[in-house]
Enzyme design. Sequence first.
Site, short mmCIF file in Angstrom:
data_model
loop_
_atom_site.label_atom_id
_atom_site.label_comp_id
_atom_site.label_asym_id
_atom_site.label_seq_id
_atom_site.Cartn_x
_atom_site.Cartn_y
_atom_site.Cartn_z
N SER A 170 0.51 -1.19 0.21
CA SER A 170 0.39 -0.24 -0.17
C SER A 170 0.90 1.41 0.16
O SER A 170 1.98 1.61 0.21
CB SER A 170 -0.72 -0.14 1.53
N TYR A 203 -3.64 -0.14 9.77
CA TYR A 203 -3.22 -0.71 8.28
C TYR A 203 -1.95 -0.13 8.14
O TYR A 203 -1.35 -1.13 7.36
CB TYR A 203 -4.30 0.40 7.84
P1 NAP Z 1 -12.00 -5.73 -0.83
O1 NAP Z 1 -12.60 -5.32 -2.73
O2 NAP Z 1 -12.27 -5.34 0.02
O3 NAP Z 1 -11.30 -6.83 -1.23
C1 NAP Z 1 -10.61 -7.79 0.00
C2 NAP Z 1 -11.08 -8.96 -0.26
O4 NAP Z 1 -10.26 -9.13 0.92
C3 NAP Z 1 -12.63 -8.55 -0.15
O5 NAP Z 1 -13.15 -9.42 -0.95
C4 NAP Z 1 -13.11 -9.95 1.65
O6 NAP Z 1 -13.83 -10.60 1.82
C5 NAP Z 1 -11.45 -9.96 1.82
N1 NAP Z 1 -11.29 -10.20 3.50
C6 NAP Z 1 -10.80 -10.65 4.22
N2 NAP Z 1 -10.63 -10.78 5.40
C7 NAP Z 1 -10.67 -11.88 5.01
C8 NAP Z 1 -9.85 -13.21 5.45
N3 NAP Z 1 -9.63 -13.19 6.63
N4 NAP Z 1 -10.24 -13.87 5.14
C9 NAP Z 1 -10.14 -14.28 3.48
N5 NAP Z 1 -10.48 -13.67 2.06
C10 NAP Z 1 -10.78 -11.66 3.48
O7 NAP Z 1 -10.46 -4.09 -1.43
P2 NAP Z 1 -9.71 -3.90 -1.92
O8 NAP Z 1 -9.42 -2.53 -2.09
O9 NAP Z 1 -9.58 -4.84 -3.94
O10 NAP Z 1 -8.40 -4.89 -1.31
C11 NAP Z 1 -7.38 -5.91 -2.43
C12 NAP Z 1 -6.01 -6.06 -1.78
O11 NAP Z 1 -5.32 -4.67 -1.80
C13 NAP Z 1 -6.34 -5.20 -0.17
O12 NAP Z 1 -4.70 -5.71 0.72
C14 NAP Z 1 -5.90 -3.41 0.67
O13 NAP Z 1 -5.82 -3.49 1.85
C15 NAP Z 1 -4.72 -3.65 -1.07
N6 NAP Z 1 -4.71 -1.82 -1.01
C16 NAP Z 1 -5.95 -1.91 -1.45
C17 NAP Z 1 -6.22 0.06 -2.00
C18 NAP Z 1 -7.35 0.15 -3.00
O14 NAP Z 1 -6.91 1.76 -2.99
N7 NAP Z 1 -8.24 -0.24 -2.69
C19 NAP Z 1 -4.93 0.40 -2.24
C20 NAP Z 1 -3.56 -0.05 -1.87
C21 NAP Z 1 -4.07 -1.76 -1.15
P3 NAP Z 1 -15.14 -9.48 1.95
O15 NAP Z 1 -15.44 -9.77 1.02
O16 NAP Z 1 -15.47 -10.35 2.64
O17 NAP Z 1 -15.42 -8.14 2.71
C1 GCO Z 2 -7.56 5.48 3.12
C2 GCO Z 2 -6.95 3.87 1.94
C3 GCO Z 2 -5.39 3.44 2.10
C4 GCO Z 2 -5.57 3.13 0.03
C5 GCO Z 2 -4.98 2.13 -0.26
C6 GCO Z 2 -3.45 3.47 -0.87
O1 GCO Z 2 -7.80 5.35 4.30
O2 GCO Z 2 -5.93 6.04 3.15
O3 GCO Z 2 -7.97 2.92 2.39
O4 GCO Z 2 -5.50 2.83 3.12
O5 GCO Z 2 -6.41 1.64 0.73
O6 GCO Z 2 -3.77 0.99 1.06
O7 GCO Z 2 -1.80 2.29 -1.19
#
Ligand code: NAP
Ligand code: GCO
Length: 267
Positions: free
Chosen positions: A148, A161
């Site tokens: 992230s 986080y």
């Molecule tokens: P998301 O749509 O919420 O997807 C996360 C998935 O992980 C969901 O399907 C969730 O299940 C599942 N999950 C959560 N806890 C779990 C567990 N204990 N066992 C199995 N599955 C579990 O989020 P996303 O934005 O696509 O994020 C995916 C990854 O990228 C995460 O690691 C997040 O921190 C990272 N990330 C996201 C962003 C962003 O801007 N979106 C940026 C940087 C990093 P449910 O469907 O049941 O909730």
């Molecule tokens: C926040 C966001 C972020 C992003 C992501 C950034 O609240 O600042 O959720 O943490 O999800 O991980 O890279």
Amino acid sequence: MNFNMDMFRLDGKVALVTGAVHGIGFEIAKSLAAAGATIVFNNLSQESVDKGLALYQEAGIKARGYACDVTDEEAVQATVQQIKEEVGSIDILVNNAGIIKRIPMIEMSAAEFRQVVDVDLNAPFIMAKAVIPDMIEKGGGKIINICSMMSELGRETVSAYAAAKGGLKMLTKNIASEYGQYNIQCNGIGPGYIATPQTAPLREKQENGERHPFDQFIVGRTPAARWGEPVDLSGPAVFLASSASDFVNGHILYVDGGILAYIGKQP
Ligand code: NAP
Ligand code: GCO
């Protein structure tokens, strides 16, 4: 060996993408499938796995889904074994499952803090530990940890986080250090701000119809002047899953539209 585009192909490889039923994980899984990999995913409940299976089918991808909580070591070991028997041993692991809790630190309970660290940091350890022995035995493998911006930066309300994702960056480097000798590459992808359900609360329209202030803040803070889309992570994911990246190890590839390069707009 000479370079050729087939180095990006993943035919014959089994890829497990955790939590890949929507958002970033689903898009990464689709891109790995497009490159030829067989897709396996998991999610917390059978109900969400079934929803995921329907989406993969709609996308024309034959995927296998398993109900498994990534924080439960026993369940993870059993699921990895089941995948080995039913699909084949895992060549590519993408630690994507993650949660966030946006709570000011002094209002956050230790239990809430632990829960975030459990899913975002302890679980990638549990998952990697479960797949590495087979990777060693078969002569190599790829682990991609979804990090992230918060692996590098802090901000109000995301202490757990940021602590977990910062830790995940170092776990990535340590897996590379410890298992690189077995032809295992462990790298991270650090997505910038990506439009997914996880960030939906930061993009919601205001009651007066205006954009959420955080939405405006992120667009102003990103040289690309937009939120990322999950598909922005597809090329980097295929690269890090493929033999095109065999000498890239312990690296975090930030896919952030330039956020980390930018000091911010001058006043
Ligand atoms: P998301 O749509 O919420 O997807 C996360 C998935 O992980 C969901 O399907 C969730 O299940 C599942 N999950 C959560 N806890 C779990 C567990 N204990 N066992 C199995 N599955 C579990 O989020 P996303 O934005 O696509 O994020 C995916 C990854 O990228 C995460 O690691 C997040 O921190 C990272 N990330 C996201 C962003 C962003 O801007 N979106 C940026 C940087 C990093 P449910 O469907 O049941 O909730
Ligand atoms: C926040 C966001 C972020 C992003 C992501 C950034 O609240 O600042 O959720 O943490 O999800 O991980 O890279």
